[in-house]
Design a protein around this motif. Sequence first.
Motif, PDB file in Angstrom:
ATOM      1  N   TYR A   1       0.840  -1.194   0.000  1.00 56.12           N
ATOM      2  CA  TYR A   1       0.000   0.000   0.000  1.00 56.12           C
ATOM      3  C   TYR A   1       0.878   1.248   0.000  1.00 56.12           C
ATOM      4  O   TYR A   1       1.984   1.237   0.525  1.00 56.12           O
ATOM      5  CB  TYR A   1      -0.873   0.039   1.264  1.00 56.12           C
TER       6      TYR A   1
ATOM      7  N   TYR B   1      -6.882 -10.185   9.054  1.00 56.04           N
ATOM      8  CA  TYR B   1      -7.390  -9.086   9.874  1.00 56.04           C
ATOM      9  C   TYR B   1      -6.874  -7.722   9.415  1.00 56.04           C
ATOM     10  O   TYR B   1      -6.947  -6.761  10.149  1.00 56.04           O
ATOM     11  CB  TYR B   1      -7.045  -9.303  11.329  1.00 56.04           C
ATOM     12  N   ASN B   2      -6.335  -7.675   8.222  1.00 59.15           N
ATOM     13  CA  ASN B   2      -5.939  -6.396   7.624  1.00 59.15           C
ATOM     14  C   ASN B   2      -4.901  -5.654   8.467  1.00 59.15           C
ATOM     15  O   ASN B   2      -4.925  -4.432   8.550  1.00 59.15           O
ATOM     16  CB  ASN B   2      -7.173  -5.503   7.415  1.00 59.15           C
ATOM     17  N   GLU B   3      -3.973  -6.371   9.069  1.00 61.92           N
ATOM     18  CA  GLU B   3      -2.927  -5.723   9.850  1.00 61.92           C
ATOM     19  C   GLU B   3      -1.853  -5.198   8.911  1.00 61.92           C
ATOM     20  O   GLU B   3      -1.065  -5.962   8.363  1.00 61.92           O
ATOM     21  CB  GLU B   3      -2.319  -6.710  10.847  1.00 61.92           C
ATOM     22  N   GLN B   4      -1.829  -3.896   8.756  1.00 59.56           N
ATOM     23  CA  GLN B   4      -0.877  -3.260   7.846  1.00 59.56           C
ATOM     24  C   GLN B   4       0.239  -2.627   8.665  1.00 59.56           C
ATOM     25  O   GLN B   4      -0.014  -1.896   9.621  1.00 59.56           O
ATOM     26  CB  GLN B   4      -1.589  -2.214   6.992  1.00 59.56           C
ATOM     27  N   PHE B   5       1.463  -2.892   8.239  1.00 60.20           N
ATOM     28  CA  PHE B   5       2.644  -2.375   8.917  1.00 60.20           C
ATOM     29  C   PHE B   5       3.251  -1.281   8.054  1.00 60.20           C
ATOM     30  O   PHE B   5       3.500  -1.486   6.864  1.00 60.20           O
ATOM     31  CB  PHE B   5       3.646  -3.503   9.167  1.00 60.20           C
ATOM     32  N   PHE B   6       3.483  -0.144   8.684  1.00 60.50           N
ATOM     33  CA  PHE B   6       3.903   1.048   7.962  1.00 60.50           C
ATOM     34  C   PHE B   6       5.405   1.270   8.068  1.00 60.50           C
ATOM     35  O   PHE B   6       6.025   0.960   9.085  1.00 60.50           O
ATOM     36  CB  PHE B   6       3.179   2.275   8.517  1.00 60.50           C
ATOM     37  N   GLY B   7       5.950   1.869   7.008  1.00 64.45           N
ATOM     38  CA  GLY B   7       7.329   2.317   7.036  1.00 64.45           C
ATOM     39  C   GLY B   7       7.441   3.684   7.684  1.00 64.45           C
ATOM     40  O   GLY B   7       6.430   4.294   8.035  1.00 64.45           O
TER      41      GLY B   7
END
Lengths: 115, 110
Positions: free
Chosen positions: A33, A101-107
């Motif tokens: 994303y 569960y749509n766990e998105q990890f951001f930079g």
Amino acid sequence: EPEVTQTPSHQVTQMGQEVILRCVPISNHLYFYWYRQILGQKVEFLVSFYNNEISEKSEIFDDQFSVERPDGSNFTLKIRSTKLEDSAMYFCASRNARFSYNEQFFGPGTRLTVL
Amino acid sequence: TQLLEQSPQFLSIQEGENLTVYCNSSSVFSSLQWYRQEPGEGPVLLVTVVTGGEVKKLKRLTFQFGDARKDSSLHITAAQTGDTGLYLCAGAWNTDKLIFGTGTRLQVFP
């Protein structure tokens, strides 16, 4: 602990120039994303990418924007002709397909300044 | 268009106090995340909730998802100065696109 990395941390460019923002997602993640955050405003979704295709894009993501996964590790956002209003923090995020569960990890983000 | 409302926008408290921040929507979430963001950095995932009525604990932080899956709360017990930051909720409806709230900026004074 694996993390999303982004380069450069800060990019300054002249209006009308092309910029490429780079991201290395977490290695076993399959969903990618881009989000952006204009100073003092909410984080906004730009685009999602899976299986070498755009899954969804926002109204912000017009013809001036494109994304690419040129190899097995990098994920890039290109802005062809930057505008003043493109100045913002750009965040890349990734998600592991095994988790539903749509766990998105951001930079940490790239700060883009358009002059 | 889905919207997330967070309240309060700003919260300034003394160390040791308890606090609760809220995240509300008119639509039913398929999932909801809480993030914490420091100035100039990316959001850091704290927790994901998916089941109505779910309660999750992370040390002194307690996250609750509303029974109807339209709202969530974050409760911090005995706040510390290290809890200072911007707390964001982010929800998804039917797709994996995250819609972020405006955030609650927490300042904890010693």
